[in-house]
Design a protein around this motif. Structure first.
Motif, PDB file in Angstrom:
ATOM      1  N   VAL A   1       0.756  -1.242   0.049  1.00 31.31           N
ATOM      2  CA  VAL A   1      -0.014  -0.209  -0.135  1.00 31.31           C
ATOM      3  C   VAL A   1       0.924   1.233  -0.015  1.00 31.31           C
ATOM      4  N   PHE A   2       1.760   1.280   0.728  1.00 32.33           N
ATOM      5  CA  PHE A   2       2.918   2.470   0.958  1.00 32.33           C
ATOM      6  C   PHE A   2       3.381   2.402  -0.417  1.00 32.33           C
ATOM      7  N   LYS A   3       3.880   1.398  -0.998  1.00 32.06           N
ATOM      8  CA  LYS A   3       4.749   1.397  -2.397  1.00 32.06           C
ATOM      9  C   LYS A   3       3.698   2.124  -3.254  1.00 32.06           C
ATOM     10  N   LYS A   4       2.417   1.776  -3.391  1.00 32.11           N
ATOM     11  CA  LYS A   4       1.430   2.194  -4.435  1.00 32.11           C
ATOM     12  C   LYS A   4       1.423   4.004  -4.213  1.00 32.11           C
ATOM     13  N   ILE A   5       1.490   4.157  -2.952  1.00 33.49           N
ATOM     14  CA  ILE A   5       1.357   5.640  -2.686  1.00 33.49           C
ATOM     15  C   ILE A   5       2.441   6.291  -2.937  1.00 33.49           C
ATOM     16  N   LEU A   6       3.952   5.882  -2.837  1.00 32.79           N
ATOM     17  CA  LEU A   6       5.001   6.668  -3.000  1.00 32.79           C
ATOM     18  C   LEU A   6       5.315   6.498  -4.553  1.00 32.79           C
ATOM     19  N   LYS A   7       4.975   5.263  -5.052  1.00 38.57           N
ATOM     20  CA  LYS A   7       5.651   4.963  -6.359  1.00 38.57           C
ATOM     21  C   LYS A   7       4.314   4.840  -7.709  1.00 38.57           C
ATOM     22  N   GLY A   8       3.298   4.874  -6.992  1.00 41.56           N
ATOM     23  CA  GLY A   8       2.082   4.451  -8.068  1.00 41.56           C
ATOM     24  C   GLY A   8       1.667   5.400  -9.006  1.00 41.56           C
ATOM     25  N   GLY A   9       2.276   6.701  -9.111  1.00 38.79           N
ATOM     26  CA  GLY A   9       1.381   7.843  -9.932  1.00 38.79           C
ATOM     27  C   GLY A   9       0.522   8.517  -9.285  1.00 38.79           C
ATOM     28  N   TRP A  10       0.374   8.312  -7.847  1.00 33.79           N
ATOM     29  CA  TRP A  10      -0.639   9.129  -7.063  1.00 33.79           C
ATOM     30  C   TRP A  10       0.097  10.630  -6.916  1.00 33.79           C
ATOM     31  N   LYS A  11      -0.667  11.634  -6.306  1.00 34.89           N
ATOM     32  CA  LYS A  11      -0.191  12.849  -6.201  1.00 34.89           C
ATOM     33  C   LYS A  11       0.968  12.824  -5.151  1.00 34.89           C
ATOM     34  N   GLU A  12       0.661  11.931  -4.046  1.00 33.57           N
ATOM     35  CA  GLU A  12       1.844  11.867  -3.263  1.00 33.57           C
ATOM     36  C   GLU A  12       3.268  11.306  -3.804  1.00 33.57           C
ATOM     37  N   SER A  13       3.166  10.335  -4.664  1.00 40.62           N
ATOM     38  CA  SER A  13       4.381   9.972  -5.393  1.00 40.62           C
ATOM     39  C   SER A  13       5.043  11.018  -6.246  1.00 40.62           C
ATOM     40  N   VAL A  14       4.081  11.935  -6.941  1.00 33.74           N
ATOM     41  CA  VAL A  14       4.559  12.979  -7.905  1.00 33.74           C
ATOM     42  C   VAL A  14       5.416  13.940  -6.779  1.00 33.74           C
ATOM     43  N   THR A  15       4.778  14.163  -5.934  1.00 37.29           N
ATOM     44  CA  THR A  15       5.437  15.221  -4.950  1.00 37.29           C
ATOM     45  C   THR A  15       6.825  14.573  -4.183  1.00 37.29           C
ATOM     46  N   TYR A  16       6.828  13.206  -4.293  1.00 34.34           N
ATOM     47  CA  TYR A  16       7.886  12.470  -3.633  1.00 34.34           C
ATOM     48  C   TYR A  16       9.054  12.627  -4.675  1.00 34.34           C
ATOM     49  N   LEU A  17       8.843  12.234  -5.888  1.00 37.60           N
ATOM     50  CA  LEU A  17       9.827  12.213  -6.669  1.00 37.60           C
ATOM     51  C   LEU A  17      10.294  13.613  -7.206  1.00 37.60           C
ATOM     52  N   GLN A  18       9.437  14.777  -7.089  1.00 39.48           N
ATOM     53  CA  GLN A  18       9.626  15.955  -7.504  1.00 39.48           C
ATOM     54  C   GLN A  18      10.607  16.780  -6.432  1.00 39.48           C
ATOM     55  N   GLU A  19      10.219  16.498  -5.064  1.00 41.93           N
ATOM     56  CA  GLU A  19      10.970  17.333  -4.093  1.00 41.93           C
ATOM     57  C   GLU A  19      11.680  16.616  -3.102  1.00 41.93           C
ATOM     58  N   GLY A  20      11.434  15.051  -3.055  1.00 42.54           N
ATOM     59  CA  GLY A  20      12.382  14.376  -2.152  1.00 42.54           C
ATOM     60  C   GLY A  20      11.789  14.133  -0.929  1.00 42.54           C
ATOM     61  N   SER A  21      10.438  14.582  -0.844  1.00 37.80           N
ATOM     62  CA  SER A  21       9.812  14.242   0.489  1.00 37.80           C
ATOM     63  C   SER A  21       8.551  14.607   0.351  1.00 37.80           C
ATOM     64  N   VAL A  22       7.753  14.093   1.252  1.00 35.78           N
ATOM     65  CA  VAL A  22       6.302  14.189   1.163  1.00 35.78           C
ATOM     66  C   VAL A  22       5.512  13.778   2.513  1.00 35.78           C
ATOM     67  N   GLU A  23       4.166  14.588   2.548  1.00 38.07           N
ATOM     68  CA  GLU A  23       3.357  13.880   3.427  1.00 38.07           C
ATOM     69  C   GLU A  23       2.397  13.215   3.324  1.00 38.07           C
ATOM     70  N   ILE A  24       2.125  12.075   4.079  1.00 41.21           N
ATOM     71  CA  ILE A  24       0.997  11.321   3.834  1.00 41.21           C
ATOM     72  C   ILE A  24      -0.012  11.187   4.949  1.00 41.21           C
ATOM     73  N   THR A  25      -1.401  11.439   4.500  1.00 40.91           N
ATOM     74  CA  THR A  25      -2.205  11.334   5.642  1.00 40.91           C
ATOM     75  C   THR A  25      -2.819  10.303   5.864  1.00 40.91           C
ATOM     76  N   ALA A  26      -3.127  10.091   7.152  1.00 42.43           N
ATOM     77  CA  ALA A  26      -3.912   8.882   7.736  1.00 42.43           C
ATOM     78  C   ALA A  26      -4.955   9.175   8.652  1.00 42.43           C
ATOM     79  N   ASP A  27      -5.902   8.314   8.938  1.00 42.00           N
ATOM     80  CA  ASP A  27      -7.161   8.889   9.695  1.00 42.00           C
ATOM     81  C   ASP A  27      -7.613   7.809  10.648  1.00 42.00           C
ATOM     82  N   SER A  28      -7.637   8.284  11.866  1.00 39.62           N
ATOM     83  CA  SER A  28      -8.485   7.557  12.899  1.00 39.62           C
ATOM     84  C   SER A  28      -7.698   6.206  13.642  1.00 39.62           C
TER      85      SER A  28
END
Length: 422
Positions: A159-186
């Motif tokens: 799941v984290f692999k898809k978030i960080l390398k799967g073409g999601w907005k988080e993965s785009v931010t991570y690849l462009q800026e080298g860091s990223v925030e991921i939200t989780a809830d509850s």
């Protein structure tokens, strides 16, 4: 990145922002009866069809009071009576589809109003405007921020692999800026930290003993983020150290145990937990929001309903056989036993009921115990006088214990291996 609340990897490129931390977990539904409610030995609902919610249960919509539109609102302070009243904001903007802001729209927002409003109304409305930035700051303060390593997350969790390398907005931010925030809830903060430390191989920071509830929380997290293999390394240690035994009655802890036993593949514990659930639940099974597969719940309810049906049919069949003289050593024997059984069935509202599932408020275990406690009549043989000694009639049909045989108040539990193929 903003400062982290918890640092698991000081060089980590990812901040997990946990919102609504420590939300209620595995809460018992208020719409369903509590597990500890006493159930009658032979409930009247034995043959009732699946109950529909009564028409009165649905809340009626309150009528709007007549006074809603009586008088127009007063003029805002600072507005003359002969001036046009300020218009309410257009509702069209509220329902307009959200989309990226254009440069023209941003310029209009930053330039401010074209004309100054009359008589200081703008100042008052600005003062009275809800403090949205403060609310946002409070929400941000309530968030838990955990700094972790992207590589560890990617290697251990699909799941984290898809978030960080799967073409999601988080993965785009991570690849462009080298860091990223991921939200989780509850999620529970402690459970999330335990799982993340496992993924980072920080065994020295992981407790060797957990409560049943904390173990269930970790299992839910591992299931959600698909990292069971990493968590499995410590599962046996945690389970062996548990203080809570599998309950012998249907309860919230029993459902926690059922979930833990299923997720960590504990066949003996799973069989014991499902046996108790089938034998002592008095209604539908409440999963408490745990990710227990539907096939398990269906199997539990089907077997429970089947065993209750079989027992009720057995009671009715024995009564019919006594009536037709197929059981009993003679007329007196069958008649007396038939009358005793019929009387007790009538007293417990079972006489005119048929075996129709789902048997609300009926526990299989209590039904068996009720059959075992049926009072057997006592009588003497015909033509014999009582001489001071007990000359009670005895034959293989003279007691209900002999008629019904040995009954087990516990239904055999489910085999997890068999459920895997369903």
């Amino acid at each position: 990145m903003d400062r982290a609340t918890h640092v698991i990897d000081p060089d980590g490129e990812v901040i997990i922002v946990l919102q609504n931390a420590n939300a209620p977990f595995a809460a018992i539904s208020e719409e369903k009866p509590a597990a500890e409610d006493p159930a009658p030995e032979w409930p009247a609902e034995v043959a009732v069809q699946p109950a529909e919610w009564p028409a009165e249960a649905a809340a009626e919509e309150p009528e709007w009071p007549v006074e809603v539109a009586v008088e127009p609102a007063e003029w805002p302070v600072g507005v003359e009576a002969d001036e046009p009243a300020p218009e309410w904001p257009s509702t069209a903007a509220e329902h307009a589809p959200a989309g990226p802001a254009t440069e023209e729209a941003i310029d209009r927002l930053t330039e401010g109003p074209a004309d100054e409003p009359v008589g200081g109304v703008a100042e008052e409305s600005a003062a009275e405007r809800p403090a949205e930035p403060r609310v946002a700051e409070q929400l941000e303060e309530n968030c838990v921020r955990i700094q972790v390593s992207a590589k560890h997350l990617i290697l251990a969790s699909s799941v984290f692999k898809k978030i960080l390398k799967g073409g999601w907005k988080e993965s785009v931010t991570y690849l462009q800026e080298g860091s990223v925030e991921i939200t989780a809830d509850s999620w529970d903060t402690e459970a999330l930290l335990i799982m993340l430390r496992i993924l980072h191989c920080q065994s020295y920071s992981i407790p060797r003993k957990l409560s049943l509830e904390m173990l269930a929380k970790v299992a839910v997290l591992a299931d959600y983020y698909d990292c069971r293999e990493a968590v499995d390394l410590l599962a046996s240690t945690w389970i062996n150290a548990l203080d809570e035994a599998i309950p012998t009655r249907y309860s919230r802890d029993l459902m926690l145990w059922l979930w833990v036993a299923w997720y960590f593949r504990l066949p003996a514990e799973f069989k014991k937990a499902t046996a108790t659930a089938m034998s002592w639940s008095h209604d539908w099974i409440d999963t408490l929001g745990l990710p227990i597969p539907d096939k398990i719940i269906r199997s539990i309810e089907d077997r429970r309903n089947g065993k209750i049906t079989d027992l009720i049919l057995q009671i009715q069949n024995i009564r019919d056989q006594l009536q037709s003289d197929n059981k009993g050593c003679g007329f007196e024997c069958s008649s007396i036993m038939y009358g005793a059984l019929t009387k007790q069935m009538h007293q417990n509202t079972l006489l005119s009921r048929g075996p129709i599932a789902p048997f609300p408020r009926l526990r299989y275990g209590l039904l068996v115990q009720s059959v075992q406690s049926l009072k057997s009549p006592a009588w003497c043989e015909p033509g014999r006088r009582y001489s001071g000694f007990s000359q009670r009639h005895t034959c293989s049909y003279s007691t209900f214990k002999l008629l019904f045989g040995d009954l087990n108040d516990t239904i055999e539990g489910l085999d997890p291996d068999g459920l895997m193929h369903l």
